[in-house]
Design a protein around this motif. Structure first.
Motif, PDB file in Angstrom:
ATOM      1  N   PRO A   1       0.982  -1.056   0.029  1.00 32.52           N
ATOM      2  CA  PRO A   1       0.097  -0.246  -0.286  1.00 32.52           C
ATOM      3  C   PRO A   1       0.905   1.582  -0.435  1.00 32.52           C
ATOM      4  CG  PRO A   1      -0.184  -0.919   1.977  1.00 32.52           C
ATOM      5  CD  PRO A   1       0.858  -2.158   1.192  1.00 32.52           C
ATOM      6  N   VAL A   2       2.092   1.217   0.167  1.00 30.25           N
ATOM      7  CA  VAL A   2       2.967   2.381   0.127  1.00 30.25           C
ATOM      8  C   VAL A   2       4.309   1.573  -0.423  1.00 30.25           C
ATOM      9  CG1 VAL A   2       4.302   4.068   2.009  1.00 30.25           C
ATOM     10  CG2 VAL A   2       1.605   3.226   2.515  1.00 30.25           C
ATOM     11  N   GLN A   3       4.880   2.879  -1.087  1.00 26.44           N
ATOM     12  CA  GLN A   3       6.357   2.712  -1.746  1.00 26.44           C
ATOM     13  C   GLN A   3       7.031   3.961  -1.520  1.00 26.44           C
ATOM     14  OE1 GLN A   3       4.111   2.207  -5.924  1.00 26.44           O
ATOM     15  NE2 GLN A   3       4.538  -0.228  -5.181  1.00 26.44           N
ATOM     16  N   VAL A   4       7.921   3.815  -1.148  1.00 29.91           N
ATOM     17  CA  VAL A   4       8.957   5.300  -1.069  1.00 29.91           C
ATOM     18  C   VAL A   4       9.881   4.949  -2.443  1.00 29.91           C
ATOM     19  CG1 VAL A   4      10.345   6.436   0.095  1.00 29.91           C
ATOM     20  CG2 VAL A   4       9.048   4.918   1.150  1.00 29.91           C
ATOM     21  N   VAL A   5      10.809   6.189  -2.599  1.00 27.08           N
ATOM     22  CA  VAL A   5      11.092   6.800  -4.279  1.00 27.08           C
ATOM     23  C   VAL A   5      12.720   5.598  -3.425  1.00 27.08           C
ATOM     24  CG1 VAL A   5      11.769   8.376  -3.248  1.00 27.08           C
ATOM     25  CG2 VAL A   5      12.224   7.526  -5.967  1.00 27.08           C
ATOM     26  N   LYS A   6      13.588   5.066  -4.240  1.00 26.43           N
ATOM     27  CA  LYS A   6      14.388   4.392  -4.193  1.00 26.43           C
ATOM     28  C   LYS A   6      15.100   5.100  -3.013  1.00 26.43           C
ATOM     29  CE  LYS A   6      14.433   0.302  -6.846  1.00 26.43           C
ATOM     30  NZ  LYS A   6      14.740  -0.453  -7.932  1.00 26.43           N
ATOM     31  N   ASN A   7      15.638   6.714  -4.479  1.00 29.72           N
ATOM     32  CA  ASN A   7      16.974   7.589  -3.657  1.00 29.72           C
ATOM     33  C   ASN A   7      16.220   8.302  -3.406  1.00 29.72           C
ATOM     34  OD1 ASN A   7      14.918   8.038  -5.812  1.00 29.72           O
ATOM     35  ND2 ASN A   7      16.866   9.557  -7.001  1.00 29.72           N
ATOM     36  N   LEU A   8      15.422   8.064  -2.170  1.00 33.98           N
ATOM     37  CA  LEU A   8      14.862   9.227  -0.795  1.00 33.98           C
ATOM     38  C   LEU A   8      16.644   9.999  -0.007  1.00 33.98           C
ATOM     39  CD1 LEU A   8      12.593  10.551  -0.442  1.00 33.98           C
ATOM     40  CD2 LEU A   8      12.430   8.960   1.733  1.00 33.98           C
ATOM     41  N   HIS A   9      16.768  10.416  -0.192  1.00 34.78           N
ATOM     42  CA  HIS A   9      17.606  11.898   0.305  1.00 34.78           C
ATOM     43  C   HIS A   9      17.330  12.631   1.206  1.00 34.78           C
ATOM     44  CE1 HIS A   9      20.944   9.031  -1.371  1.00 34.78           C
ATOM     45  NE2 HIS A   9      20.376   9.634  -2.621  1.00 34.78           N
ATOM     46  N   LEU A  10      17.194  11.857   2.630  1.00 34.91           N
ATOM     47  CA  LEU A  10      17.354  13.192   3.430  1.00 34.91           C
ATOM     48  C   LEU A  10      18.017  14.063   4.219  1.00 34.91           C
ATOM     49  CD1 LEU A  10      14.348  12.001   5.554  1.00 34.91           C
ATOM     50  CD2 LEU A  10      14.058  13.877   3.718  1.00 34.91           C
ATOM     51  N   PRO A  11      18.723  15.571   4.927  1.00 30.86           N
ATOM     52  CA  PRO A  11      19.265  16.616   5.270  1.00 30.86           C
ATOM     53  C   PRO A  11      20.230  16.001   6.121  1.00 30.86           C
ATOM     54  CG  PRO A  11      17.887  17.999   4.854  1.00 30.86           C
ATOM     55  CD  PRO A  11      17.768  16.615   4.063  1.00 30.86           C
ATOM     56  N   ARG A  12      19.572  15.144   7.108  1.00 31.25           N
ATOM     57  CA  ARG A  12      19.938  15.432   7.974  1.00 31.25           C
ATOM     58  C   ARG A  12      19.178  14.026   8.568  1.00 31.25           C
ATOM     59  NH1 ARG A  12      18.659  20.642  11.915  1.00 31.25           N
ATOM     60  NH2 ARG A  12      17.498  20.914  10.864  1.00 31.25           N
TER      61      ARG A  12
END
Length: 459
Positions: free
Chosen positions: A206-217
């Protein structure tokens, strides 16, 4: 045996030619059908005036009067920021809903029409879903509105749209910056109760997340889906939620906060090795490190919301500030002890000079007396020059007691401190050892406490 011949039927040949011509005409007509035109005819047929009312919700499962079932799934495209001060996060996602509306069934022409596509959501009935923890949101209209509706031959409707949301995320900052935060995305029905509308997560993924997800902190560790139906005085409403678990990246804070604070504390200890008479150097060093540490603490607090509890970073900066302030107070104590030592030495010097003057006066008086006296008579009270036997016995007993007495054990600390004659020097020497040892002990307790609490919360 003779050959049996079938009777000649001259009417069969025209029938065969007619059948072949009709079959060929049908194939040609099918090949020339414009299915885009057929889509228009189908849309007009199922959505024409008087045929479909978008105000009426679809029927329940198997055409019953039960609630309409809407299955939801989302695709997280990006998470742009997680703000600690306002306690919110921004996310861009593709939101999809799928439900069955038997009023929209149509002929697919033998599988030629897989689905019909619409871009106007007002043409069909739509679930009244809203994001309950949303602060801001907007659709994407470049170059065209990023939305579509697909209607399948058996009446299934798929609604997909790309949206950007700013959602509230209440945070617990007690372990900051060694913390983990859970940010939720809540979706609920606004007007339809569970008697009319039920939201369910799509089976499978039901929930998919993009593979190259980048967060600064932060790092997205995992996400969990759940249900959060709410009851009010107007009824029970269906609700879905997804919990996003973020772990804060500690390396940034290690480089920007913890190491600089350690360096400031160590620099403040340099004053212990400076001469006690170098007052300008020691005062400048202590005041500079204290002001720098205070500025560092203010900058850290400016990037965080004012909360009523103590954070892990508050403990660290508070203790570091205390150590720097303690080093400045240590110099004040050394300065006081130094002036006290100087005063004591001056008093001892004056006392020695006074005793020396008194002894010289007594000697001169004695010499004057001896010059005026030729013979001295021994008075009855004068002690005799010959000792009595009792005095010799007492002296022998004292000598035996001194032999049997054990000498006191030498104290290593006192022997070591005796090398430094002044109290001010002793305070500096003790501080050189005490301050680093206490700071190392604080680091041991601090890291063990908060790292173990972080693991406990994770479990």
């Amino acid at each position: 045996m003779g050959v049996v011949r079938a009777p000649y039927r001259p009417w069969l040949l025209p029938l065969l030619v007619l059948f072949i011509s009709l079959f060929h005409t049908t194939l040609c007509n099918n090949a020339k059908i414009n299915f885009r035109e057929k889509e228009k005819q189908v849309l007009d047929q199922i959505l024409g005036p008087g045929r479909y009312d978008a105000r009426i919700r679809p029927s329940g499962l198997n055409g019953t009067d039960g609630p309409a079932i809407v299955r939801v799934n989302i695709f997280v495209r990006s998470i742009s920021k997680i703000d600690d001060v306002t306690m919110e996060y921004s996310v861009q996602l593709t939101f999809r809903e799928q439900w069955l509306d038997e009023r929209l069934k149509f002929n697919d022409f033998g599988g030629r029409l897989k689905y019909l596509t619409l871009t106007e959501a007002s043409r069909v009935w739509m679930p009244d879903l809203f994001f309950s923890n949303e602060k801001e949101g907007h659709f994407h209209n470049i170059i065209m509105p990023n939305v579509y509706i697909r209607i399948f031959p058996y009446g299934s409707v798929l609604y997909s749209i790309r949206i950007s949301l700013t959602l509230s995320c209440p945070m617990n900052l007690k372990l900051y910056p060694l913390d983990r935060q859970v940010c939720s995305l809540r979706m609920a029905s606004y007007g339809w109760t569970t008697d009319d509308l039920v939201f369910l997560w799509k089976e499978g993924d039901p929930v998919q997340v993009v593979k190259n997800l980048h967060l600064p902190r932060f790092t997205l560790e995992k996400f969990l889906t759940d249900y959060c139906n709410s009851k009010t005085n107007t009824g029970e409403y269906s609700c879905l939620k997804v919990d996003l678990l973020f772990k804060r990246e500690f390396s940034y804070y290690l480089i920007q906060i913890y190491i600089p604070c350690c360096m400031l504390v160590i620099v403040s200890w340099v004053s212990f090795w400076l001469d006690q008479g170098a007052v300008p150097a020691r005062v400048s060093l202590g005041v500079t490190t204290l002001l720098t540490m205070a500025t560092q603490t203010s900058g850290i607090n400016a990037s965080l919301p004012p909360v009523s509890y103590t954070k892990a970073i508050d403990v660290w900066t508070g203790v570091c500030l205390t150590f720097v302030f303690g080093a400045l107070l240590e110099f004040a104590l050394v300065n006081y002890a130094s002036r006290s030592d100087m005063h004591r030495e001056n008093m001892k010097k004056k006392r020695r000079e006074l005793e020396s003057a008194q002894s010289m006066d007594a000697a001169s008086d004695l010499m004057d007396t001896d010059s005026n006296t030729t013979f001295a008579m021994v008075s009855p009270d004068t002690k005799p020059l010959v000792r009595h036997p009792g005095d010799l016995l007492a002296m022998e007993k004292v000598r035996q007691c001194e032999v049997h007495m054990q000498p006191p054990r030498p104290n290593c600390c006192k022997i070591w401190l005796s090398k430094f004659p002044t109290r001010s020097k002793r305070i500096d020497v003790i501080s050189r050892i005490t301050f680093p040892l206490v700071f190392a002990l604080f680091n041991l307790v601090y890291w063990m406490t908060y790292l173990f609490r972080e693991e406990a919360e994770e479990n």
